[in-house]
Design an enzyme around this catalytic site. Structure first.
Site, PDB file in Angstrom:
ATOM      1  N   SER A  89      -1.381  -3.543  10.273  1.00 57.21           N
ATOM      2  CA  SER A  89      -1.024  -4.417   9.157  1.00 57.21           C
ATOM      3  C   SER A  89       0.215  -5.242   9.488  1.00 57.21           C
ATOM      4  CB  SER A  89      -0.760  -3.573   7.918  1.00 57.21           C
ATOM      5  OG  SER A  89      -1.921  -2.842   7.601  1.00 57.21           O
ATOM      6  N   LYS A 146      -9.631  -2.341   1.722  1.00 60.08           N
ATOM      7  CA  LYS A 146      -9.328  -1.200   2.568  1.00 60.08           C
ATOM      8  C   LYS A 146     -10.124   0.028   2.121  1.00 60.08           C
ATOM      9  CE  LYS A 146      -7.132  -3.637   5.228  1.00 60.08           C
ATOM     10  NZ  LYS A 146      -5.872  -4.186   5.455  1.00 60.08           N
ATOM     11  N   HIS A 202     -10.630  -2.323  11.524  1.00 60.13           N
ATOM     12  CA  HIS A 202      -9.544  -3.174  11.012  1.00 60.13           C
ATOM     13  C   HIS A 202      -9.307  -4.288  12.031  1.00 60.13           C
ATOM     14  CE1 HIS A 202      -5.121  -3.301   9.351  1.00 60.13           C
ATOM     15  NE2 HIS A 202      -5.885  -4.212   8.791  1.00 60.13           N
ATOM     16  N   ARG A 251       1.882 -12.222  -0.619  1.00 59.34           N
ATOM     17  CA  ARG A 251       0.548 -12.502  -0.079  1.00 59.34           C
ATOM     18  C   ARG A 251      -0.085 -13.723  -0.730  1.00 59.34           C
ATOM     19  NH1 ARG A 251      -1.755  -8.853   4.017  1.00 59.34           N
ATOM     20  NH2 ARG A 251      -0.022  -7.401   4.320  1.00 59.34           N
ATOM     21  N   TYR A 305      -1.491  -3.601  -7.078  1.00 62.78           N
ATOM     22  CA  TYR A 305      -1.193  -4.414  -5.899  1.00 62.78           C
ATOM     23  C   TYR A 305      -2.210  -4.277  -4.757  1.00 62.78           C
ATOM     24  CZ  TYR A 305       1.243  -6.886  -2.302  1.00 62.78           C
ATOM     25  OH  TYR A 305       1.560  -7.795  -1.331  1.00 62.78           O
ATOM     26  N   CYS A 329       0.674  -7.484  11.733  1.00 62.92           N
ATOM     27  CA  CYS A 329       0.941  -7.620  13.166  1.00 62.92           C
ATOM     28  C   CYS A 329       0.176  -8.768  13.797  1.00 62.92           C
ATOM     29  CB  CYS A 329       0.651  -6.309  13.882  1.00 62.92           C
ATOM     30  SG  CYS A 329       1.851  -5.033  13.476  1.00 62.92           S
ATOM     31  N   ARG A 333       0.837  -1.195   0.000  1.00 60.30           N
ATOM     32  CA  ARG A 333       0.000   0.000   0.000  1.00 60.30           C
ATOM     33  C   ARG A 333       0.874   1.247   0.000  1.00 60.30           C
ATOM     34  NH1 ARG A 333      -1.846   0.859   4.377  1.00 60.30           N
ATOM     35  NH2 ARG A 333      -1.182  -0.957   5.562  1.00 60.30           N
ATOM     36  N   ASP A 370      -9.476  -9.791   8.955  1.00 66.69           N
ATOM     37  CA  ASP A 370      -8.930  -8.450   8.679  1.00 66.69           C
ATOM     38  C   ASP A 370      -9.900  -7.309   8.986  1.00 66.69           C
ATOM     39  OD1 ASP A 370      -6.568  -7.045   7.679  1.00 66.69           O
ATOM     40  OD2 ASP A 370      -7.778  -6.462   5.949  1.00 66.69           O
TER      41      ASP A 370
HETATM   42  P1  GTP Z   1      -2.416  -7.762   7.372  1.00 62.81           P
HETATM   43  O1  GTP Z   1      -2.951  -8.788   6.454  1.00 62.81           O
HETATM   44  O2  GTP Z   1      -1.349  -6.924   6.779  1.00 62.81           O
HETATM   45  O3  GTP Z   1      -3.496  -6.903   7.968  1.00 62.81           O
HETATM   46  O4  GTP Z   1      -1.616  -8.553   8.554  1.00 62.81           O
HETATM   47  P2  GTP Z   1      -2.096  -9.414   9.820  1.00 62.81           P
HETATM   48  O5  GTP Z   1      -2.379  -8.475  10.959  1.00 62.81           O
HETATM   49  O6  GTP Z   1      -3.155 -10.364   9.444  1.00 62.81           O
HETATM   50  O7  GTP Z   1      -0.750 -10.199  10.220  1.00 62.81           O
HETATM   51  P3  GTP Z   1      -0.368 -11.755  10.058  1.00 62.81           P
HETATM   52  O8  GTP Z   1      -1.200 -12.638  10.946  1.00 62.81           O
HETATM   53  O9  GTP Z   1      -0.340 -12.099   8.632  1.00 62.81           O
HETATM   54  O10 GTP Z   1       1.100 -11.748  10.655  1.00 62.81           O
HETATM   55  C1  GTP Z   1       2.111 -10.916  10.130  1.00 62.81           C
HETATM   56  C2  GTP Z   1       3.473 -11.397  10.555  1.00 62.81           C
HETATM   57  O11 GTP Z   1       3.567 -11.461  11.972  1.00 62.81           O
HETATM   58  C3  GTP Z   1       3.788 -12.804  10.037  1.00 62.81           C
HETATM   59  O12 GTP Z   1       5.116 -12.845   9.584  1.00 62.81           O
HETATM   60  C4  GTP Z   1       3.607 -13.683  11.243  1.00 62.81           C
HETATM   61  O13 GTP Z   1       4.411 -14.822  11.186  1.00 62.81           O
HETATM   62  C5  GTP Z   1       3.987 -12.760  12.404  1.00 62.81           C
HETATM   63  N1  GTP Z   1       3.245 -13.109  13.634  1.00 62.81           N
HETATM   64  C6  GTP Z   1       1.919 -13.329  13.745  1.00 62.81           C
HETATM   65  N2  GTP Z   1       1.580 -13.679  15.009  1.00 62.81           N
HETATM   66  C7  GTP Z   1       2.736 -13.672  15.720  1.00 62.81           C
HETATM   67  C8  GTP Z   1       3.055 -13.946  17.097  1.00 62.81           C
HETATM   68  O14 GTP Z   1       2.201 -14.263  17.925  1.00 62.81           O
HETATM   69  N3  GTP Z   1       4.358 -13.804  17.458  1.00 62.81           N
HETATM   70  C9  GTP Z   1       5.327 -13.449  16.559  1.00 62.81           C
HETATM   71  N4  GTP Z   1       6.578 -13.345  17.006  1.00 62.81           N
HETATM   72  N5  GTP Z   1       5.066 -13.199  15.262  1.00 62.81           N
HETATM   73  C10 GTP Z   1       3.792 -13.303  14.850  1.00 62.81           C
HETATM   74  C1  SPV Z   2      -3.031  -4.503   5.272  1.00 62.94           C
HETATM   75  O1  SPV Z   2      -2.058  -3.868   4.838  1.00 62.94           O
HETATM   76  O2  SPV Z   2      -3.566  -4.236   6.379  1.00 62.94           O
HETATM   77  C2  SPV Z   2      -3.571  -5.634   4.492  1.00 62.94           C
HETATM   78  C3  SPV Z   2      -3.032  -5.873   3.155  1.00 62.94           C
HETATM   79  O3  SPV Z   2      -4.475  -6.316   4.967  1.00 62.94           O
HETATM   80  S1  SPV Z   2      -3.698  -4.802   1.961  1.00 62.94           S
HETATM   81  O4  SPV Z   2      -4.874  -5.447   1.369  1.00 62.94           O
HETATM   82  O5  SPV Z   2      -2.676  -4.585   0.944  1.00 62.94           O
HETATM   83  O6  SPV Z   2      -4.114  -3.574   2.584  1.00 62.94           O
HETATM   84 MN    MN Z   3      -5.018  -5.665   7.112  1.00 62.70          MN
END
Ligand code: GTP
Ligand code: SPV
Ligand code: MN
Length: 590
Positions: free
Chosen positions: A254, A212, A232, A373, A203, A256, A73, A281
């Site tokens: 994002s 979003k 979110h 992704r 993208y 996290c 983004r 999400d």
């Molecule tokens: P968006 O799709 O961008 O909104 O991200 P999200 O909030 O869904 O994050 P996601 O669950 O995909 O995790 C993002 C990164 O954080 C990945 O590389 C995970 O492996 C890492 N991660 C997720 N949960 C944990 C955790 O409990 N501990 C640690 N150390 N890393 C984590």
């Molecule tokens: C985020 O960035 O919080 C996502 C991926 O979930 S995107 O769809 O690119 O915004």
């Molecule tokens: Mn997100």
């Protein structure tokens, strides 16, 4: 094929206008059918937009490589085009609507010459839900059409549901790749017109306009007007061995941990506990007749971070993406499979990296882009919650805020009441990630994980939250978590992933009026003995104390940081939140 025009004249007129402006070679009206999907996948491969993966290993799976200048983004080019700058507020980029329409129409003029213009009808939310929204996205990208088919309830059902009424409400989305030039890349929202125009990117969140752009930026504006919340947040169900079920919604910025938390597999010690996913999400939430908060997931699929995803960290995601998955910017192996950093097993001896270049384990650069992704239908999730299509949504017992903080923030704490919880959300911060372009790892304030996604003045958004509490006769409790606290050597103190169940169990206990805690200036923090740590490996009692510590020096800095953030938002910060800040300062003895 491509002839499935809706009956609604307002849609037809608007599409015709865009056609006259962009001058495509032809117009393709999508119906969402299997035959159409097969055709578009074939066409995508023929044009080199998609690469068909080894269908024995990965049935229905394809790889897309985006332009290397276009991998995340772009917040600096994302605009809220409200009538006044004040309506967009201090956290958004703003442009005057007429000026921006003029500029964008200039860029879109003849932009689809020699190309196909696809019209994608879609529904966000369970179709029968009072919160459901209909949108149409016009795009010249096959990748966008195929992704929208996964991420939304896409096709003829959306047009049918809209009906023929001339005043029926729908979101107008226009997307064109142009020449994928970062200098001509704009993601523009016109909340008052329910319109989105996105140019110059191909993208993710920049171009899947349902996500979003509509489900957060436009929807947050509508939610404020109509008295509901667009957030979110992931939504998960947690069932205890005695059959009691709770739902929680959690806002993490994002990349996290939302997708991972939403699909959590409890550790062996938690036999009989079940976690189910409603959404990973975005949550749309409204007040039910019983005075509780009810949430629906507006989406139909997951657009998840790939790196770090493994059978060890997230087996449910791994099982989901074994088939029917559109991968973006991961590495390709010699046997037509995909690979990324953090996948189970050894790296392949050789691969093609996300840019299409030869890669070996000795290469200095990553094989998969850090923001690579997967897009996968939610129906593939082995732990999909049975209520995911319930038009009324699921009742929320707890709201959780959380960020990526190497220090200061304990593993978990509970806010004292609604207003304190809103303060905790409003002041949350997180280290930046690869999900947006720009520096990674810098702590920034990201209120409710909505900094890049709130479609109007953040002060009014805080006010909307504050007003929502008293309307809930049975409000969810509010918590803050941090899976990312580190020791002095920079190592994560908490194993995270499945072990986050231990924190979730404490949260559920608190909602049920059980669960012990110590009182601290920042809220209720569990003592180590209040958490079920049986079977937890690699966390010494000393580490546990460090994870739960509320350190006065760190909190003095945190308080100051929160104050500076509020200063930067003035004059828009609600008095109630300034009161909360003063009270926190008092409790901290500052
Ligand atoms: P968006 O799709 O961008 O909104 O991200 P999200 O909030 O869904 O994050 P996601 O669950 O995909 O995790 C993002 C990164 O954080 C990945 O590389 C995970 O492996 C890492 N991660 C997720 N949960 C944990 C955790 O409990 N501990 C640690 N150390 N890393 C984590
Ligand atoms: C985020 O960035 O919080 C996502 C991926 O979930 S995107 O769809 O690119 O915004
Ligand atoms: Mn997100």
């Amino acid at each position: 094929m491509g002839e499935n025009k809706p009956a609604n004249k307002a849609v037809l007129d608007w599409v015709h206008e865009v056609e006259l402006l962009t001058q495509p070679e032809n117009v393709f009206w999508c119906d969402g059918s299997e035959a159409e999907n097969d055709y578009l996948l074939g066409e995508g491969c023929r044009q080199g937009v998609l690469l068909k993966l080894n269908q024995e290993k990965k049935p229905g799976c394809y790889l897309h490589r985006s332009n290397p200048n276009d991998v995340a983004r772009v917040e600096q080019f994302t605009l809220i085009c409200a009538p006044t700058k004040e309506e967009a507020g201090p956290t958004n980029n703003w442009a005057e609507p007429a000026t921006m329409y003029g500029k964008l129409h200039g860029m879109l003029k003849g932009a689809m010459r020699g190309r196909t213009m696809y019209v994608v009808p879609y529904i966000m939310g369970p179709p029968e839900s009072p919160l459901a929204k209909i949108g149409f996205e016009i795009t010249d990208s096959i990748y966008v059409v195929l992704s929208m088919r996964i991420m939304t309830r896409m096709g003829a059902q959306a047009s049918a549901r809209l009906g023929e009424k001339p005043d029926a409400e729908f979101n107008r989305g226009v997307h064109s790749l142009l020449d994928i030039n970062p200098e001509r890349r704009f993601i523009c929202h016109f909340p008052q017109d329910n319109t989105i125009i996105s140019v110059g990117s191909g993208y993710g969140g920049n171009v899947l306009l349902s996500k979003k752009c509509l489900a957060l930026r436009i929807a947050s504006y509508l939610a404020k007007k109509q008295g509901w919340l667009a957030e979110h947040m992931l939504i998960l169900g947690v069932e205890s061995p005695d059959g009691k079920k709770h739902y929680v919604a959690a806002a993490f910025p994002s990349a996290c941990g939302k997708t991972n938390f939403a699909m959590l597999i409890p550790p062996p010690h938690f036999a009989g506990w079940k976690i189910t996913t409603v959404g990973d999400d975005i949550a749309w939430m409204q007040i039910g007749r019983d005075g509780r908060l009810y949430a629906v997931n507006p989406e139909n699929g997951y657009f998840g971070v790939v790196p770090g995803t493994s059978y060890k960290s997230n087996a449910n995601a791994m099982r989901s993406i074994e088939r029917d998955t559109l991968f973006t910017n991961v590495a390709l192996t010699s046997d037509g499979d995909v690979w990324w950093e953090g996948k189970d097993g050894d790296p392949p001896a050789a691969a093609i990296d996300w840019r299409g270049r030869p890669w070996t384990p000795a290469s200095k650069e990553k094989a998969a882009h850090p923001n690579s992704r997967f897009a996968v239908p939610m129906r593939n999730n082995p732990v999909l919650d049975p209520e995911v299509d319930d038009p009324a949504g699921v009742p929320i017992s707890a709201l959780i805020f959380g960020g990526r903080r190497s220090n200061t923030m304990p593993l978990v704490f509970q806010a004292a009441d609604w207003n304190h919880g809103v303060y905790v959300g409003a002041t949350m911060a997180s280290e930046t990630t690869a999900a947006a372009t720009g520096a990674v790892g810098q702590v920034r304030r990201d209120p409710m994980a909505m900094l890049p996604f709130c479609g109007y003045n953040i002060g009014d958004y805080f006010r909307h939250w504050l007003k929502t509490g008293p309307r809930l006769t049975n409000p969810p409790l509010i918590f803050h978590v941090n899976w990312f606290r580190k020791d002095a050597a920079g190592k994560f103190l908490w194993p995270g992933f499945g072990d986050n169940m231990r924190v979730l169990q404490w949260i559920i206990d608190r909602c049920a009026g059980r669960g012990g805690a110590g009182e601290s200036p920042i809220g209720s923090v569990p003592r180590p003995e209040d958490l079920d740590l049986a079977g937890l490996e690699g966390v010494s009692p000393e580490m546990m104390r460090a994870l739960l510590a509320v350190n006065p020096d760190e909190w003095a800095r945190e308080l100051a940081g929160q104050g500076i953030f509020f200063e930067s938002l003035q004059p828009y910060v609600p008095e109630e939140l300034l009161d909360e800040h003063r009270e926190l300062a008092g409790r901290l003895g500052r």
